[in-house]
Design a protein around this motif. Sequence first.
Motif, mmCIF file in Angstrom:
data_model
loop_
_atom_site.group_PDB
_atom_site.id
_atom_site.type_symbol
_atom_site.label_atom_id
_atom_site.label_comp_id
_atom_site.label_asym_id
_atom_site.label_seq_id
_atom_site.Cartn_x
_atom_site.Cartn_y
_atom_site.Cartn_z
ATOM 1 N N UNK A 6 0.779 -1.297 0.085
ATOM 2 C CA UNK A 6 -0.169 0.004 -0.021
ATOM 3 C C UNK A 6 0.883 1.514 -0.061
ATOM 4 N N UNK A 7 1.771 1.447 0.821
ATOM 5 C CA UNK A 7 2.694 2.668 0.987
ATOM 6 C C UNK A 7 3.283 3.085 -0.545
ATOM 7 N N UNK A 8 3.619 1.883 -1.205
ATOM 8 C CA UNK A 8 4.411 2.602 -2.642
ATOM 9 C C UNK A 8 3.046 3.027 -3.483
ATOM 10 N N UNK A 9 1.835 2.300 -3.539
ATOM 11 C CA UNK A 9 0.706 2.641 -4.232
ATOM 12 C C UNK A 9 0.190 4.046 -4.092
ATOM 13 N N UNK A 21 1.572 -1.970 -13.334
ATOM 14 C CA UNK A 21 2.139 -3.229 -13.290
ATOM 15 C C UNK A 21 2.489 -3.485 -11.879
ATOM 16 N N UNK A 22 2.384 -4.840 -11.804
ATOM 17 C CA UNK A 22 3.042 -5.114 -10.415
ATOM 18 C C UNK A 22 3.902 -6.478 -10.608
ATOM 19 N N UNK A 23 5.251 -6.388 -10.504
ATOM 20 C CA UNK A 23 6.277 -7.272 -10.848
ATOM 21 C C UNK A 23 5.978 -7.869 -12.216
ATOM 22 N N UNK A 24 6.038 -6.813 -13.115
ATOM 23 C CA UNK A 24 6.011 -7.131 -14.697
ATOM 24 C C UNK A 24 4.734 -7.842 -15.061
ATOM 25 N N UNK A 25 3.690 -7.772 -14.217
ATOM 26 C CA UNK A 25 2.331 -8.061 -14.459
ATOM 27 C C UNK A 25 1.255 -7.073 -14.376
ATOM 28 N N UNK A 26 0.328 -6.996 -15.311
ATOM 29 C CA UNK A 26 -0.839 -6.022 -15.039
ATOM 30 C C UNK A 26 -1.405 -6.118 -13.692
ATOM 31 N N UNK A 27 -1.598 -5.209 -13.071
ATOM 32 C CA UNK A 27 -2.001 -5.126 -11.604
ATOM 33 C C UNK A 27 -3.516 -5.911 -11.650
ATOM 34 N N UNK A 28 -4.453 -5.977 -12.636
ATOM 35 C CA UNK A 28 -5.516 -6.620 -12.619
ATOM 36 C C UNK A 28 -5.475 -7.929 -12.611
ATOM 37 N N UNK A 29 -4.260 -8.681 -13.191
ATOM 38 C CA UNK A 29 -4.029 -10.056 -13.509
ATOM 39 C C UNK A 29 -3.856 -10.519 -11.994
ATOM 40 N N UNK A 60 -7.813 1.914 -9.651
ATOM 41 C CA UNK A 60 -6.617 2.502 -10.355
ATOM 42 C C UNK A 60 -6.926 2.579 -11.887
ATOM 43 N N UNK A 61 -7.579 1.673 -12.582
ATOM 44 C CA UNK A 61 -7.773 1.625 -13.895
ATOM 45 C C UNK A 61 -8.908 2.332 -14.494
ATOM 46 N N UNK A 62 -9.837 2.928 -13.666
ATOM 47 C CA UNK A 62 -11.086 3.387 -13.960
ATOM 48 C C UNK A 62 -11.416 4.646 -13.389
ATOM 49 N N UNK A 63 -10.492 5.162 -12.325
ATOM 50 C CA UNK A 63 -10.897 6.559 -11.823
ATOM 51 C C UNK A 63 -10.675 7.627 -12.588
#
Length: 221
Positions: A6-9, A21-29, A60-63
Amino acid sequence: VAIWNWPSYKKLEMMHEPVYCYKNQPTYDKFFRDVKRFVEKMNSQPNTDTPYFSFNFMKYFTHDFLSVPENYDIQFKNLIKYFESMNYLDNTLLVVMSDHGSRQTKYAFHSKVGKMERSLPFISMRLPKRLLGTEFHKNAIANKDKLLTGHDFYKTLKQFYYFNKNLDTLDKPESPINSEKCRQNFSQSKRMIRQFRGISMFEKHTDNRTCTEALIPMIFC
């Protein structure tokens, strides 16, 4: 359900940078994968008889962008289809909702239509099979075009919690939730502090409910 750093987000959000992205993956994955693992866990032994509640907030992807959500529409659809194929939703109330409407374009603040849209959050409910065809299901359908508030949704969840304790007799005339006493209890509960603040969507709503009766400030009406 989905635990992230959460802090970094938060730092990225404050910088107005979308988190993709989260570790080279889309966060929604990762989001959908974590939700899937949670639901699978709760539908496997020894948890099959354990009621559970999951609240998943993904903005994050809609706001801030209108076009980005299309990137995960297919994944979201596939997730729901998977749950249905595994019968995970047979006794589950699935709700997809937003906290407000579109507030991204100038017309949202400079036109009457835009004002209405930004104050009208989206909500869609998929009822469990045991509720389909019942009076409560019919009431929910009849209420879909009427004035509803978040407080009504709160009462809906409270009533569904009561349903969950009586699923074995839900479709029987002698079911506790079909009794007049139950009706009176729900009718009385909405008159605690602010009489018309919330009415379950499973109960009949009037056709001419006003913002004043629903205690909606006129600036949002």
